[in-house]
Enzyme design. Sequence first.
Site, PDB file in Angstrom:
ATOM      1  N   TRP A  32       0.832  -1.204   0.000  1.00 25.78           N
ATOM      2  CA  TRP A  32       0.000   0.000   0.000  1.00 25.78           C
ATOM      3  C   TRP A  32       0.869   1.257   0.000  1.00 25.78           C
ATOM      4  O   TRP A  32       0.659   2.184  -0.783  1.00 25.78           O
ATOM      5  CB  TRP A  32      -0.926  -0.034   1.213  1.00 25.78           C
ATOM      6  CG  TRP A  32      -1.713   1.220   1.392  1.00 25.78           C
ATOM      7  CD1 TRP A  32      -1.467   2.222   2.285  1.00 25.78           C
ATOM      8  CD2 TRP A  32      -2.864   1.620   0.660  1.00 25.78           C
ATOM      9  NE1 TRP A  32      -2.408   3.209   2.153  1.00 25.78           N
ATOM     10  CE2 TRP A  32      -3.279   2.865   1.157  1.00 25.78           C
ATOM     11  CE3 TRP A  32      -3.593   1.038  -0.376  1.00 25.78           C
ATOM     12  CZ2 TRP A  32      -4.376   3.550   0.659  1.00 25.78           C
ATOM     13  CZ3 TRP A  32      -4.692   1.714  -0.880  1.00 25.78           C
ATOM     14  CH2 TRP A  32      -5.070   2.948  -0.360  1.00 25.78           C
ATOM     15  N   HIS A  33       1.866   1.273   0.863  1.00 23.47           N
ATOM     16  CA  HIS A  33       2.722   2.448   0.957  1.00 23.47           C
ATOM     17  C   HIS A  33       3.610   2.603  -0.278  1.00 23.47           C
ATOM     18  O   HIS A  33       3.932   3.727  -0.669  1.00 23.47           O
ATOM     19  CB  HIS A  33       3.559   2.411   2.237  1.00 23.47           C
ATOM     20  CG  HIS A  33       2.777   2.800   3.445  1.00 23.47           C
ATOM     21  ND1 HIS A  33       3.036   3.950   4.150  1.00 23.47           N
ATOM     22  CD2 HIS A  33       1.719   2.210   4.056  1.00 23.47           C
ATOM     23  CE1 HIS A  33       2.169   4.052   5.156  1.00 23.47           C
ATOM     24  NE2 HIS A  33       1.369   2.993   5.110  1.00 23.47           N
TER      25      HIS A  33
END
Length: 108
Positions: A32-33
């Site tokens: 996600w990051h």
Amino acid sequence: MAKVEEYAKCKQELLKFISERNCAPIMVRLAWHDSGNYDKRIEEWPQRGGANASIIFEPEIGYGANAGLTKAVDYLKPIKAKYPGVSWADLIQMASACAIEATGGPAI
């Protein structure tokens, strides 16, 4: 090893590793990051960002929002070494997909 075979073996190893280490949440967070820096206003790639494995490098891995994600990168280093034909970008996103599957979600 053929590329498809290498990816298939890598996926199986990731599923086993994530299940044994109970590290699904951090793998999802890593992916996600990594993808979270995408900016559609920027025309050029890789400056545009996205799921391109930039999270494994400074300064991105050192940003406060990414605190603790070096642990996830370290988890993946031996797998990356074993499957050199799998890019870091693919490995990070595959680890996230495997994390979902390993915790009872759908195969992605």
